[in-house]
Design an enzyme around this catalytic site. Structure first.
Site, short mmCIF file in Angstrom:
data_model
loop_
_atom_site.label_atom_id
_atom_site.label_comp_id
_atom_site.label_asym_id
_atom_site.label_seq_id
_atom_site.Cartn_x
_atom_site.Cartn_y
_atom_site.Cartn_z
N LYS A 3 -19.49 11.75 5.18
CA LYS A 3 -19.99 12.85 6.01
C LYS A 3 -19.10 12.98 7.23
O LYS A 3 -18.61 11.97 7.76
CB LYS A 3 -21.44 12.58 6.46
N GLU A 49 -32.33 15.79 21.02
CA GLU A 49 -32.18 14.53 20.28
C GLU A 49 -32.10 13.32 21.19
O GLU A 49 -31.12 13.13 21.92
CB GLU A 49 -30.94 14.57 19.38
#
Length: 359
Positions: A106, A163
């Site tokens: 990723k 976040e």
């Protein structure tokens, strides 16, 4: 007294005023806390935790009444330069080729938008435009000066991150990673379909799992207890839906501070990729140098307690306060679609552009 840091969640606001110390590296700030020279450290460090930092010991720091939203029109936009959609789509294709070649599993790629306004923003007023309402349970607004970092005297980092990177309270450690995204819709039926699709998305679930697994692996050696929910939750911002997983641990060694934990965990696969070193190198090749975007912003007190959020949905204000740089990114894994990745960045830009009064 001039603020040296501002933070606001849905329930709590903190303010630092004045400054008695400045640190351009995380290690220097750690040493100041460990020696007792610093009663607290606030500010930001970059995408590379071993690189540039802008950390300050405020003269005073603590909880204050919540700031009122800013009123009045913002300065007028004069120009903007956004990474073109076709260029970003090509970058995604390059990343997918690297994934096919097993260089990474990723990687997170971002677009940049550079904007110029006809009058300066006041950083404190700009912060007020990001302060979340009571429904934004995971969002923290922030404004911190970047003065300690080389070449950034007068610059500010301002934004509203959804976040939580890490929170430490005594021996209890909390993380709340986000990864996997779907744009919000003004139509309720379409919005519900977006949530259903996100819950069922193999691509987004795999992207999210990379982040959770990385954080758990990093925290496990430090914790005597570690609890992770079985499946990701759905969290929202006004612009997007996210997959999110709460993680709670209990430190085995109470000397590990919130700043230590933030530097250890950052950058997570949510903003970098995996494996971390290979993803960092690929980002540098494709996107270029990252500075404070996708690093961490927050605070740590003398007891080691503190809270750090991932520096996303944010902007850097230049020394004249008329120039703004902002970013939006997304995770690329097997199955990512270049056009969908472009659309995801456009949804994520809405937070900052809305605060700037730009449509």
């Amino acid at each position: 007294m001039i603020p040296s840091s501002l933070f606001a969640s849905a329930t709590t606001s903190r303010r630092g005023s004045g400054r008695t110390g400045e640190y351009s590296t995380v290690d220097a700030a750690r040493e100041a806390l460990a020696s007792g020279a610093a009663t607290a450290v606030t500010g930001a460090f970059g995408f590379d935790p071993s690189g540039d930092a802008a950390l300050i010991t405020p003269e005073s720091f603590g909880v204050v009444p919540r700031a009122a939203p800013t009123a009045g029109p913002p300065p007028r936009l004069v120009s903007s330069a956004l990474t073109p959609a076709d260029e970003h789509a090509d970058r995604v294709r390059t990343a997918l080729a690297a994934i096919d070649d097993a260089r990474v599993a990723k990687v997170v790629l971002a677009r940049t938008n550079e904007l110029t306004f006809d009058a300066p923003f006041d950083p404190v007023d700009l912060f007020g435009r990001f302060v979340p309402d009571a429904t934004a349970s995971t969002t923290t607004a922030f404004a911190v000066p970047l003065d300690p970092a080389l070449g950034r005297r007068g610059h500010w980092l301002v934004g509203a991150s959804p976040e939580l990177l890490v929170r430490r309270s005594g021996r209890v450690v909390t993380c709340h990673p986000f990864a996997g995204t779907a744009p919000r819709s003004a139509d309720p039926a379409t919005d519900r379909l977006a949530v259903d699709a996100l819950r069922a998305s193999d691509k987004d679930l795999r992207e999210h799992a990379f982040v959770v697994d990385s954080l758990v692996s990093a925290l496990a050696p430090l914790c005597s207890e570690l609890t992770v929910t079985d499946a990701p939750q759905i969290q929202s911002t006004p612009a997007v839906w996210h997959l999110a997983t709460p993680i709670r641990g209990v430190l085995a060694d109470e000397s590990v501070t919130a700043l230590d934990l933030a530097a250890l965990l950052s950058p997570t696969p949510a903003v970098c990729g995996t494996p971390r070193d290979a993803a960092t190198a690929l980002i540098a090749e494709i996107e270029g140098r990252r500075d404070f975007y996708a690093g961490a912003v927050g605070w740590c007190d003398a007891a080691g307690d503190g809270e750090w959020t991932v520096s996303i949905r944010c902007l850097e204000l230049d020394a004249a306060h008329t120039g703004v740089t902002t970013w939006a990114g997304g995770g690329i894994v097997v199955g990512s679609d270049p056009d969908a990745e472009v659309a995801e960045t456009e949804a994520k830009f809405r937070t900052v552009l809305g605060a700037l009064g730009v449509r």
